[in-house]
Motif scaffolding. Structure first.
Motif, PDB file in Angstrom:
ATOM      1  N   ASP A 197     -69.810 -77.532  13.871  1.00  0.00           N
ATOM      2  CA  ASP A 197     -70.652 -76.500  14.462  1.00  0.00           C
ATOM      3  C   ASP A 197     -71.320 -77.040  15.720  1.00  0.00           C
ATOM      4  O   ASP A 197     -71.852 -78.149  15.727  1.00  0.00           O
ATOM      5  N   ALA A 198     -71.293 -76.240  16.794  1.00  0.00           N
ATOM      6  CA  ALA A 198     -71.884 -76.659  18.062  1.00  0.00           C
ATOM      7  C   ALA A 198     -73.388 -76.821  17.918  1.00  0.00           C
ATOM      8  O   ALA A 198     -74.038 -76.087  17.184  1.00  0.00           O
ATOM      9  N   GLY A 199     -73.917 -77.813  18.617  1.00  0.00           N
ATOM     10  CA  GLY A 199     -75.363 -77.993  18.634  1.00  0.00           C
ATOM     11  C   GLY A 199     -75.761 -79.451  18.589  1.00  0.00           C
ATOM     12  O   GLY A 199     -74.939 -80.341  18.335  1.00  0.00           O
ATOM     13  N   ASN A 200     -77.034 -79.670  18.854  1.00  0.00           N
ATOM     14  CA  ASN A 200     -77.572 -81.033  18.884  1.00  0.00           C
ATOM     15  C   ASN A 200     -77.521 -81.710  17.521  1.00  0.00           C
ATOM     16  O   ASN A 200     -77.491 -82.939  17.441  1.00  0.00           O
ATOM     17  N   GLU A 201     -77.527 -80.925  16.445  1.00  0.00           N
ATOM     18  CA  GLU A 201     -77.517 -81.511  15.106  1.00  0.00           C
ATOM     19  C   GLU A 201     -76.226 -82.280  14.842  1.00  0.00           C
ATOM     20  O   GLU A 201     -76.249 -83.351  14.229  1.00  0.00           O
ATOM     21  N   LEU A 202     -75.091 -81.753  15.313  1.00  0.00           N
ATOM     22  CA  LEU A 202     -73.817 -82.441  15.113  1.00  0.00           C
ATOM     23  C   LEU A 202     -73.812 -83.762  15.865  1.00  0.00           C
ATOM     24  O   LEU A 202     -73.422 -84.792  15.328  1.00  0.00           O
ATOM     25  N   ARG A 203     -74.260 -83.751  17.106  1.00  0.00           N
ATOM     26  CA  ARG A 203     -74.326 -84.979  17.896  1.00  0.00           C
ATOM     27  C   ARG A 203     -75.240 -86.012  17.230  1.00  0.00           C
ATOM     28  O   ARG A 203     -74.898 -87.184  17.132  1.00  0.00           O
ATOM     29  N   ALA A 204     -76.400 -85.555  16.745  1.00  0.00           N
ATOM     30  CA  ALA A 204     -77.336 -86.468  16.078  1.00  0.00           C
ATOM     31  C   ALA A 204     -76.705 -87.075  14.824  1.00  0.00           C
ATOM     32  O   ALA A 204     -76.873 -88.277  14.559  1.00  0.00           O
ATOM     33  N   LEU A 205     -75.981 -86.262  14.055  1.00  0.00           N
ATOM     34  CA  LEU A 205     -75.303 -86.756  12.855  1.00  0.00           C
ATOM     35  C   LEU A 205     -74.278 -87.827  13.212  1.00  0.00           C
ATOM     36  O   LEU A 205     -74.239 -88.894  12.597  1.00  0.00           O
ATOM     37  N   VAL A 206     -73.458 -87.544  14.220  1.00  0.00           N
ATOM     38  CA  VAL A 206     -72.420 -88.491  14.620  1.00  0.00           C
ATOM     39  C   VAL A 206     -73.050 -89.807  15.075  1.00  0.00           C
ATOM     40  O   VAL A 206     -72.618 -90.889  14.660  1.00  0.00           O
ATOM     41  N   ILE A 207     -74.088 -89.739  15.886  1.00  0.00           N
ATOM     42  CA  ILE A 207     -74.751 -90.949  16.362  1.00  0.00           C
ATOM     43  C   ILE A 207     -75.340 -91.734  15.200  1.00  0.00           C
ATOM     44  O   ILE A 207     -75.196 -92.959  15.123  1.00  0.00           O
ATOM     45  N   GLU A 208     -75.990 -91.046  14.268  1.00  0.00           N
ATOM     46  CA  GLU A 208     -76.598 -91.711  13.111  1.00  0.00           C
ATOM     47  C   GLU A 208     -75.554 -92.457  12.275  1.00  0.00           C
ATOM     48  O   GLU A 208     -75.740 -93.625  11.917  1.00  0.00           O
ATOM     49  N   VAL A 209     -74.451 -91.795  11.974  1.00  0.00           N
ATOM     50  CA  VAL A 209     -73.409 -92.413  11.152  1.00  0.00           C
ATOM     51  C   VAL A 209     -72.755 -93.580  11.900  1.00  0.00           C
ATOM     52  O   VAL A 209     -72.533 -94.654  11.325  1.00  0.00           O
ATOM     53  N   MET A 210     -72.480 -93.391  13.175  1.00  0.00           N
ATOM     54  CA  MET A 210     -71.838 -94.469  13.944  1.00  0.00           C
ATOM     55  C   MET A 210     -72.753 -95.673  14.087  1.00  0.00           C
ATOM     56  O   MET A 210     -72.307 -96.814  13.969  1.00  0.00           O
ATOM     57  N   GLU A 211     -74.033 -95.446  14.334  1.00  0.00           N
ATOM     58  CA  GLU A 211     -74.971 -96.573  14.453  1.00  0.00           C
ATOM     59  C   GLU A 211     -75.071 -97.353  13.143  1.00  0.00           C
ATOM     60  O   GLU A 211     -75.239 -98.566  13.147  1.00  0.00           O
ATOM     61  N   ARG A 212     -74.947 -96.652  12.037  1.00  0.00           N
ATOM     62  CA  ARG A 212     -75.035 -97.311  10.737  1.00  0.00           C
ATOM     63  C   ARG A 212     -73.793 -98.172  10.465  1.00  0.00           C
ATOM     64  O   ARG A 212     -73.890 -99.262   9.919  1.00  0.00           O
ATOM     65  N   HIS A 213     -72.626 -97.698  10.881  1.00  0.00           N
ATOM     66  CA  HIS A 213     -71.372 -98.373  10.514  1.00  0.00           C
ATOM     67  C   HIS A 213     -70.657 -99.061  11.679  1.00  0.00           C
ATOM     68  O   HIS A 213     -69.734 -99.846  11.438  1.00  0.00           O
ATOM     69  N   ALA A 214     -71.055 -98.755  12.907  1.00  0.00           N
ATOM     70  CA  ALA A 214     -70.478 -99.415  14.091  1.00  0.00           C
ATOM     71  C   ALA A 214     -71.605 -99.624  15.100  1.00  0.00           C
ATOM     72  O   ALA A 214     -71.598 -99.069  16.199  1.00  0.00           O
ATOM     73  N   PRO A 215     -72.620-100.414  14.688  1.00  0.00           N
ATOM     74  CA  PRO A 215     -73.799-100.563  15.542  1.00  0.00           C
ATOM     75  C   PRO A 215     -73.436-101.052  16.941  1.00  0.00           C
ATOM     76  O   PRO A 215     -72.529-101.852  17.119  1.00  0.00           O
ATOM     77  N   GLY A 216     -74.154-100.480  17.911  1.00  0.00           N
ATOM     78  CA  GLY A 216     -73.941-100.880  19.290  1.00  0.00           C
ATOM     79  C   GLY A 216     -72.829-100.134  20.003  1.00  0.00           C
ATOM     80  O   GLY A 216     -72.512-100.459  21.139  1.00  0.00           O
ATOM     81  N   PHE A 217     -72.219 -99.126  19.357  1.00  0.00           N
ATOM     82  CA  PHE A 217     -71.172 -98.365  20.044  1.00  0.00           C
ATOM     83  C   PHE A 217     -71.799 -97.688  21.268  1.00  0.00           C
ATOM     84  O   PHE A 217     -72.992 -97.445  21.324  1.00  0.00           O
ATOM     85  N   ASP A 218     -70.999 -97.411  22.273  1.00  0.00           N
ATOM     86  CA  ASP A 218     -71.482 -96.893  23.544  1.00  0.00           C
ATOM     87  C   ASP A 218     -71.674 -95.377  23.470  1.00  0.00           C
ATOM     88  O   ASP A 218     -70.714 -94.611  23.580  1.00  0.00           O
ATOM     89  N   GLN A 219     -72.926 -94.957  23.304  1.00  0.00           N
ATOM     90  CA  GLN A 219     -73.227 -93.525  23.204  1.00  0.00           C
ATOM     91  C   GLN A 219     -72.924 -92.788  24.502  1.00  0.00           C
ATOM     92  O   GLN A 219     -72.652 -91.589  24.485  1.00  0.00           O
ATOM     93  N   ALA A 220     -72.946 -93.491  25.617  1.00  0.00           N
ATOM     94  CA  ALA A 220     -72.652 -92.857  26.905  1.00  0.00           C
ATOM     95  C   ALA A 220     -71.189 -92.432  27.001  1.00  0.00           C
ATOM     96  O   ALA A 220     -70.843 -91.595  27.831  1.00  0.00           O
ATOM     97  N   GLN A 221     -70.339 -92.985  26.135  1.00  0.00           N
ATOM     98  CA  GLN A 221     -68.911 -92.666  26.159  1.00  0.00           C
ATOM     99  C   GLN A 221     -68.542 -91.502  25.228  1.00  0.00           C
ATOM    100  O   GLN A 221     -67.367 -91.175  25.100  1.00  0.00           O
ATOM    101  N   ILE A 222     -69.522 -90.883  24.570  1.00  0.00           N
ATOM    102  CA  ILE A 222     -69.233 -89.747  23.694  1.00  0.00           C
ATOM    103  C   ILE A 222     -68.739 -88.584  24.554  1.00  0.00           C
ATOM    104  O   ILE A 222     -69.398 -88.179  25.511  1.00  0.00           O
TER     105      ILE A 222
END
Length: 90
Positions: free
Chosen positions: A23-48
């Motif tokens: 679903d479009a919206g800031n919530e999806l982006r926040a979810l993706v960032i949260e999960v990635m930071e937990r399991h792939a810390p330091g990934f480049d958020q600017a490259q999303i």
């Protein structure tokens, strides 16, 4: 005739793409960032990369991480797909 096997991934695998459709919206982006930071810390958020559907109802987010193993990828997939915001994880 030989059966074709899927390609093997060598870990660690830099620049591994994960695409999340939901679903479009800031919530999806926040979810993706949260999960990635937990399991792939330091990934480049600017490259999303974010792409909106034609009507703006859905979005696809593509992130690139350094994949460290099969278990990491399975865990990321399981956590993302558990959210009602997420439709598909590739």
């Amino acid at each position: 005739m030989s059966e074709q096997q899927p390609p093997k991934i060598e870990f660690p695998c830099e620049d591994y793409p994960i695409k999340v459709l939901g679903d479009a919206g800031n919530e999806l982006r926040a979810l993706v960032i949260e999960v990635m930071e937990r399991h792939a810390p330091g990934f480049d958020q600017a490259q999303i990369r974010v792409k909106d559907s034609r009507n703006g109802t859905y979005q696809s987010l593509t992130v690139r991480i350094t994949a460290t193993g099969v278990q990491q990828l399975k865990t990321i997939h399981r956590e993302l797909i558990a959210s009602p915001l997420t439709k598909t994880v590739l």
